[in-house]
Design a protein around this motif. Structure first.
Motif, mmCIF file in Angstrom:
data_model
loop_
_atom_site.group_PDB
_atom_site.id
_atom_site.type_symbol
_atom_site.label_atom_id
_atom_site.label_comp_id
_atom_site.label_asym_id
_atom_site.label_seq_id
_atom_site.Cartn_x
_atom_site.Cartn_y
_atom_site.Cartn_z
ATOM 1 N N PHE A 9 0.844 -1.168 -0.052
ATOM 2 C CA PHE A 9 0.272 0.091 -0.074
ATOM 3 C C PHE A 9 0.906 1.386 -0.153
ATOM 4 O O PHE A 9 0.269 2.387 -0.014
ATOM 5 N N ASN A 10 2.080 1.083 0.096
ATOM 6 C CA ASN A 10 2.908 2.477 -0.083
ATOM 7 C C ASN A 10 4.454 2.047 -0.220
ATOM 8 O O ASN A 10 4.858 0.990 0.242
ATOM 9 N N ILE A 11 5.081 2.735 -0.950
ATOM 10 C CA ILE A 11 6.824 2.682 -0.878
ATOM 11 C C ILE A 11 7.126 3.902 -0.413
ATOM 12 O O ILE A 11 7.063 5.042 -1.147
ATOM 13 N N GLN A 12 7.752 4.263 0.680
ATOM 14 C CA GLN A 12 8.130 5.351 1.299
ATOM 15 C C GLN A 12 9.714 5.671 0.880
ATOM 16 O O GLN A 12 10.335 4.701 1.510
ATOM 17 N N HIS A 13 10.106 6.494 0.137
ATOM 18 C CA HIS A 13 11.605 6.778 0.036
ATOM 19 C C HIS A 13 12.292 7.675 0.984
ATOM 20 O O HIS A 13 11.344 8.605 1.738
ATOM 21 N N PHE A 27 5.690 -0.896 2.241
ATOM 22 C CA PHE A 27 4.558 -1.397 3.285
ATOM 23 C C PHE A 27 3.662 -2.614 2.604
ATOM 24 O O PHE A 27 2.910 -2.354 1.707
ATOM 25 N N LEU A 28 3.681 -3.798 3.274
ATOM 26 C CA LEU A 28 2.834 -4.716 2.706
ATOM 27 C C LEU A 28 1.643 -4.619 3.405
ATOM 28 O O LEU A 28 1.690 -4.600 4.736
ATOM 29 N N LYS A 29 0.482 -5.254 3.060
ATOM 30 C CA LYS A 29 -0.933 -5.341 3.308
ATOM 31 C C LYS A 29 -1.081 -6.688 4.156
ATOM 32 O O LYS A 29 -0.602 -7.740 3.682
ATOM 33 N N GLY A 30 -1.926 -6.623 5.092
ATOM 34 C CA GLY A 30 -2.321 -7.576 5.875
ATOM 35 C C GLY A 30 -1.593 -7.969 7.247
ATOM 36 O O GLY A 30 -0.569 -7.673 7.210
ATOM 37 N N CYS A 31 -2.351 -8.323 8.302
ATOM 38 C CA CYS A 31 -1.880 -8.473 9.654
ATOM 39 C C CYS A 31 -2.782 -9.661 10.364
ATOM 40 O O CYS A 31 -4.084 -9.390 10.325
ATOM 41 N N PRO A 32 -2.396 -10.575 11.006
ATOM 42 C CA PRO A 32 -3.008 -11.691 11.736
ATOM 43 C C PRO A 32 -3.500 -11.019 13.113
ATOM 44 O O PRO A 32 -4.627 -11.580 13.389
ATOM 45 N N THR A 73 12.952 -2.250 -8.641
ATOM 46 C CA THR A 73 13.209 -1.154 -9.490
ATOM 47 C C THR A 73 13.188 0.114 -8.665
ATOM 48 O O THR A 73 13.980 0.894 -8.884
ATOM 49 N N GLU A 74 12.234 0.071 -7.800
ATOM 50 C CA GLU A 74 12.059 1.459 -7.016
ATOM 51 C C GLU A 74 13.194 1.378 -5.923
ATOM 52 O O GLU A 74 13.528 2.597 -5.586
ATOM 53 N N VAL A 75 13.394 0.533 -5.283
ATOM 54 C CA VAL A 75 14.498 0.270 -4.324
ATOM 55 C C VAL A 75 15.583 0.545 -4.678
ATOM 56 O O VAL A 75 16.421 1.556 -4.025
ATOM 57 N N LYS A 76 16.097 0.270 -6.082
ATOM 58 C CA LYS A 76 17.565 0.451 -6.471
ATOM 59 C C LYS A 76 17.687 1.993 -6.944
ATOM 60 O O LYS A 76 18.743 2.401 -7.027
ATOM 61 N N LYS A 77 16.445 2.659 -6.952
ATOM 62 C CA LYS A 77 16.775 4.142 -7.358
ATOM 63 C C LYS A 77 17.584 4.803 -6.320
ATOM 64 O O LYS A 77 18.204 5.770 -6.324
#
Length: 258
Positions: A9-13, A27-32, A73-77
């Motif tokens: 739900f988000n990628i925060q640089h 940020f990954l979705k889902g939590c038990p 690709t986003e992370v490597k930026k």
């Protein structure tokens, strides 16, 4: 869903609070679990969901399917910033183990690219999966929300036995860990609670813990999700409110900090 795709739900640089150095946080979705004070309620459900935009008040969809390749690709930026600051990739959520195979593939890809990896996790997962994933992790943030498993179960939706077992296993594996207690009013904020935590940490041979005072940062998100926020009547806590609480740990020779 294939293991090389998942819901985020988000990628925060340029994050500076999710591990060492400058980081990119995915940020990954889902939590038990379902902590009433959760600051990211949009992360709790695994599937994409509708949420009002905070500015326009129009519905937007929180969560989209991404591949490991797209994320990397986003992370490597930001890789030059990692090299200068000692930063890297952080996986957060939600709970990353809710998408265990996907999270593992992202971390593997990051390690293959020479990128430092960190995770934020409840550690509420089978120990076999926990140990399998953290072999690709350099730095771990994890919480222990309550020392009493029955109260942990009643309030957040799961007992604490797996969490304690996995924290112990991570320390035994030599991982760099920041262990935290979210201090929550009417849940774990009494001096007796602090004493019980400290006694448990003595048994676990934990010598350092961070206190996270309760805050209201996520309150508006519940309204935007059209959900009830049950913590609305509680006042935020601050470090100065928890000096006596902190002193209990220090008395046990546990380095306790904010």
């Amino acid at each position: 869903m294939p293991k090389d795709t998942g819901i985020i739900f988000n990628i925060q640089h340029f994050s500076i609070h999710d591990g060492p150095g400058i980081r990119t946080t995915v940020f990954l979705k889902g939590c038990p679990l379902h902590c009433p004070w959760c600051a990211n309620p949009e992360s709790q459900k695994r599937q994409p969901e509708e949420m009002l935009d905070s500015q326009t008040k129009r519905p937007v969809i929180m969560g989209e399917e991404k591949s490991v390749a797209e994320i990397m690709t986003e992370v490597k930026k930001d890789q030059p910033f990692y090299e200068e600051s000692g930063g890297g990739l952080t996986l957060s959520g939600g709970e990353i183990f809710a998408q265990y195979k996907f999270a593992k593939e992202i971390l593997k890809a990051a390690k293959e690219a020479g990128i430092h990896t960190a995770i934020e996790t409840t550690a509420y997962v089978q120990t076999k999966k926990f140990l399998d994933l953290i072999q690709y992790v350099d730095f771990i943030y994890t919480d222990l929300k309550h020392y009493d498993s029955a109260k942990h179960q009643r309030v957040v939706g799961g007992g604490n036995e797996l969490i304690i077992r996995n924290i112990t296993a991570a320390f035994a594996a030599g991982k760099q860990i920041v262990l935290r207690i979210p201090v929550i009013p009417d849940f774990n904020d009494s001096l007796e609670d602090a004493e019980q935590f400290a006694q448990l940490f003595d048994q676990m041979k934990v010598k350092r813990v961070q206190l996270l005072p309760f805050h209201q940062f996520g309150q508006n998100k519940y309204r935007l999700l059209k959900r009830q926020y049950t913590m609305a009547t509680y006042q935020a806590l601050h470090p100065e409110d928890l000096k006596a609480y902190q002193a209990v740990f220090l008395h046990h020779d546990i380095d306790c900090y904010f």
